[in-house]
Design an enzyme around this catalytic site. Structure first.
Site, PDB file in Angstrom:
ATOM      1  N   TYR A  94     -27.683  -0.568  19.935  1.00 38.18           N
ATOM      2  CA  TYR A  94     -28.389  -1.700  19.308  1.00 38.18           C
ATOM      3  C   TYR A  94     -29.903  -1.653  19.510  1.00 38.18           C
ATOM      4  O   TYR A  94     -30.582  -2.648  19.260  1.00 38.18           O
ATOM      5  CB  TYR A  94     -27.922  -3.029  19.921  1.00 38.18           C
ATOM      6  N   GLY A  97     -22.143 -17.052  21.654  1.00 44.94           N
ATOM      7  CA  GLY A  97     -23.343 -16.536  21.000  1.00 44.94           C
ATOM      8  C   GLY A  97     -24.669 -16.873  21.633  1.00 44.94           C
ATOM      9  O   GLY A  97     -25.697 -16.298  21.253  1.00 44.94           O
ATOM     10  N   GLU A 103     -16.842 -20.563  23.469  1.00 48.71           N
ATOM     11  CA  GLU A 103     -16.382 -19.328  24.122  1.00 48.71           C
ATOM     12  C   GLU A 103     -17.528 -18.355  24.364  1.00 48.71           C
ATOM     13  O   GLU A 103     -17.602 -17.304  23.736  1.00 48.71           O
ATOM     14  CB  GLU A 103     -15.239 -18.678  23.333  1.00 48.71           C
ATOM     15  N   PRO A 104     -18.416 -18.695  25.293  1.00 46.19           N
ATOM     16  CA  PRO A 104     -19.522 -17.795  25.614  1.00 46.19           C
ATOM     17  C   PRO A 104     -19.065 -16.568  26.399  1.00 46.19           C
ATOM     18  O   PRO A 104     -18.089 -16.638  27.156  1.00 46.19           O
ATOM     19  CB  PRO A 104     -20.422 -18.666  26.499  1.00 46.19           C
ATOM     20  N   GLY A 105     -19.745 -15.475  26.204  1.00 47.45           N
ATOM     21  CA  GLY A 105     -19.490 -14.269  26.990  1.00 47.45           C
ATOM     22  C   GLY A 105     -20.776 -13.877  27.699  1.00 47.45           C
ATOM     23  O   GLY A 105     -20.943 -14.060  28.900  1.00 47.45           O
ATOM     24  N   ARG A 106     -21.722 -13.386  26.898  1.00 47.46           N
ATOM     25  CA  ARG A 106     -22.984 -12.886  27.432  1.00 47.46           C
ATOM     26  C   ARG A 106     -23.698 -13.893  28.345  1.00 47.46           C
ATOM     27  O   ARG A 106     -24.164 -13.539  29.420  1.00 47.46           O
ATOM     28  CB  ARG A 106     -23.906 -12.535  26.254  1.00 47.46           C
ATOM     29  N   CYS A 139     -26.148  14.296  27.267  1.00 45.04           N
ATOM     30  CA  CYS A 139     -26.691  15.255  26.319  1.00 45.04           C
ATOM     31  C   CYS A 139     -26.920  14.624  24.955  1.00 45.04           C
ATOM     32  O   CYS A 139     -26.217  14.916  23.987  1.00 45.04           O
ATOM     33  CB  CYS A 139     -25.759  16.458  26.213  1.00 45.04           C
ATOM     34  N   GLU A 140     -27.864  13.707  24.920  1.00 45.07           N
ATOM     35  CA  GLU A 140     -28.281  13.023  23.699  1.00 45.07           C
ATOM     36  C   GLU A 140     -29.742  12.679  23.895  1.00 45.07           C
ATOM     37  O   GLU A 140     -30.074  12.022  24.894  1.00 45.07           O
ATOM     38  CB  GLU A 140     -27.528  11.687  23.539  1.00 45.07           C
ATOM     39  N   ARG A 154     -25.726  -0.019  25.245  1.00 47.04           N
ATOM     40  CA  ARG A 154     -26.428  -0.964  24.372  1.00 47.04           C
ATOM     41  C   ARG A 154     -27.757  -0.426  23.821  1.00 47.04           C
ATOM     42  O   ARG A 154     -28.036  -0.604  22.631  1.00 47.04           O
ATOM     43  CB  ARG A 154     -26.622  -2.319  25.059  1.00 47.04           C
TER      44      ARG A 154
HETATM   45  C1  PLP Z   1     -18.077 -11.775  21.018  1.00 46.15           C
HETATM   46  C2  PLP Z   1     -17.461 -13.082  20.744  1.00 46.15           C
HETATM   47  C3  PLP Z   1     -17.762 -14.171  21.555  1.00 46.15           C
HETATM   48  C4  PLP Z   1     -18.768 -14.127  22.670  1.00 46.15           C
HETATM   49  O1  PLP Z   1     -20.045 -13.857  22.219  1.00 46.15           O
HETATM   50  P1  PLP Z   1     -21.278 -13.920  23.223  1.00 46.15           P
HETATM   51  O2  PLP Z   1     -22.431 -13.621  22.379  1.00 46.15           O
HETATM   52  O3  PLP Z   1     -21.039 -12.877  24.256  1.00 46.15           O
HETATM   53  O4  PLP Z   1     -21.317 -15.288  23.802  1.00 46.15           O
HETATM   54  C5  PLP Z   1     -17.078 -15.341  21.314  1.00 46.15           C
HETATM   55  N1  PLP Z   1     -16.167 -15.433  20.321  1.00 46.15           N
HETATM   56  C6  PLP Z   1     -15.866 -14.404  19.531  1.00 46.15           C
HETATM   57  C7  PLP Z   1     -14.842 -14.577  18.476  1.00 46.15           C
HETATM   58  C8  PLP Z   1     -16.501 -13.202  19.699  1.00 46.15           C
HETATM   59  O5  PLP Z   1     -16.211 -12.186  18.890  1.00 46.15           O
END
Ligand code: PLP
Length: 468
Positions: free
Chosen positions: A358, A272, A314-317, A385-386, A354
């Site tokens: 969003y 997050g 568990e970071p993604g972004r 086409c939007e 995005r």
């Molecule tokens: C999307 C998600 C993440 C990663 O979120 P980021 O904002 O990208 O860091 C981690 N855990 C779970 C369960 C998610 O759904």
């Protein structure tokens, strides 16, 4: 590169990182970005205009060094601030493909997957299943069987899943199935409504009020080995307080599990942490975030006199978002007098959904005119086409011509992974750049790829001209 010349603040130079020691989630351009002697943007030692000549456009350009730096900052910060064991896992939904998985795997991170497809990709990339965690609020029985067969840890989201999994585990050859429980922590945070998951009105996770019932159920299921608890409060979060609050809640739940003789050894605080998409975004550094989370878990454990769990984030972004840019070719221009000027590029909502989903904001530079003064306010539109297919409203750019390379920043997370074939436009290619080398990691989809799943029933092939 330091901005020394003040005039450069009114040019593409304004988005260059000021130091290579930055936290990757705080930079607008990747850490290796610079401007070469042809006034062109370079990332990972590769000239963006040349990349577009070679690989076409739109093109995702992923900087290996920025991605690796983010992985290392997470791992090193946990080592520095947490005295127990820790594991950083990449939320692969941000961008899942073989090359990305391999880079991140080589940095010692684990993986969070949310579908059979993401699990398959991660396994095909060679990741050890002991470091894979399977999420999702509606995993199918097939997906659960697949996850059990390959022995990854399953994060159980709800009763249906718990019961289905119990039945699968009872029949499985394995002694027991490793699971964690996902709970809805009831923590609000200020982010876009669609990406808040922590409040109680969320489709994800068990309601905390059900926790004792779940624990009770688990005490009677020896083939389900519940090793941990998980919660995720949302995405693109700049505040540290909600994650600290979450840490305390997780430790309280861990203590409750003890009453049921369940030994919880892992706590997963989710991801997050936000990134900087525009100057207005002000996320904490990766190190500051990890410190806040680690210290909150430690102090809560001390307070309750509990041993420190293995701490998982568990970071993604914040791992991959700033490591990638998307290069487009500038095309047509339309001036609506006294309203706005549109410039259109050769991609849009199909490679970056995005903004339309969003209302996300982005910044862009013109790669082949980095020092040109920013003299125009234009709206960068996609080719779909939007009417809503706008990548950036009121972008500040130098004057442009068709054929210029417009580079949209911070597109590493939730761009390729959310891409579609809307308007039957193929997904772009992606290259991984590193020390002057650019390697293709995703091929551009061509017309034939678009027909790959199409089937024509026999009777439509053989029908004669019935309209005549
Ligand atoms: C999307 C998600 C993440 C990663 O979120 P980021 O904002 O990208 O860091 C981690 N855990 C779970 C369960 C998610 O759904």
């Amino acid at each position: 590169m330091l901005i020394t010349d003040i005039s450069q603040e009114n040019s593409g130079y304004r988005y260059l990182p000021t130091t290579t020691l930055s936290s990757p989630n705080q930079v607008l351009l990747p850490l290796t970005a610079k401007v070469n002697s042809s006034d062109c943007l370079e990332i990972g030692g590769c000239d963006l205009s040349k990349l577009v000549e070679q690989f076409g456009s739109p093109l995702y350009v992923l900087d290996e060094e920025t991605l690796r730096t983010a992985c290392r900052q997470y791992r090193e910060s946990f080592k520095k601030y947490y005295s127990g064991q820790s594991q950083v896992i990449y939320a692969s939904k941000a961008w899942s493909c073989l090359a990305v998985c391999r880079v991140i795997d080589s940095e010692g991170l684990g993986f969070d997957v949310v579908s059979g497809g993401e699990l398959y990709t991660t396994l095909q990339a060679g990741v050890d299943s002991g470091r894979i965690y399977f999420h999702g609020n509606n995993k199918s029985a097939e997906e659960l069987e697949y996850a059990v067969d390959c022995d990854c840890t399953i994060i159980v989201d709800n009763w249906l899943e718990l019961k289905t999994l119990s039945a699968i585990a009872a029949q499985s050859e394995a002694k027991s199935v490793r699971i964690m429980l996902r709970l809805t922590p009831g923590i609000e945070c200020h982010t876009h409504e669609y990406i808040r998951t922590g409040h109680l009105d969320s489709k994800f996770g068990f309601d905390p009020n059900e926790l004792e019932e779940v624990f009770n159920y688990l005490t009677q299921r020896s083939h389900l080995n519940c090793i941990g608890l998980h919660a995720h409060i949302g995405s693109q979060i700049f505040e540290r307080q909600p994650h600290q609050d979450l840490a305390i809640v997780l430790v309280e739940w861990m203590r409750k599990a003890q009453e049921y003789n369940l030994t919880i050894t892992e706590l997963n605080v989710g991801g997050g942490l936000g990134i900087r998409y525009t100057e207005a975004d002000d996320p904490p550094t990766i190190e500051e975030w990890v410190k806040a989370v680690a210290k909150a878990i430690e102090s809560a454990c001390n307070q309750y006199q509990l041993p420190l769990p293995k701490l998982i984030a568990e970071p993604g972004r914040s791992l991959i978002g700033s490591a990638c840019v998307t290069a487009y070719m500038v095309g047509s221009r339309k001036e609506v007098p006294e309203v706005r000027t549109y410039i259109s590029v050769d991609g849009g909502m199909s490679d970056n959904p995005r903004p339309i989903t969003y209302q996300s904001l982005y910044r862009a530079v013109v790669a082949n005119r980095m020092s040109a003064p920013l003299t125009e306010k234009v709206t960068v539109a996609g080719k779909h086409c939007e009417s809503g297919d706008v990548i950036i409203k009121d972008a500040l750019l130098p004057s442009t011509e068709p054929g210029d390379v417009l580079v949209v920043l911070s597109t590493g997370a939730y761009n390729y992974s959310m891409a579609s074939n809307y308007n039957r436009i193929g997904r772009p290619a992606a290259v991984l750049v590193h020390q002057g080398e650019a390697n293709l990691i995703l091929q551009r989809e061509g017309y034939q790829d678009l027909l790959r799943q199409d089937c024509l029933p026999e009777r439509l092939i053989n029908s004669d001209d019935s309209h005549s």
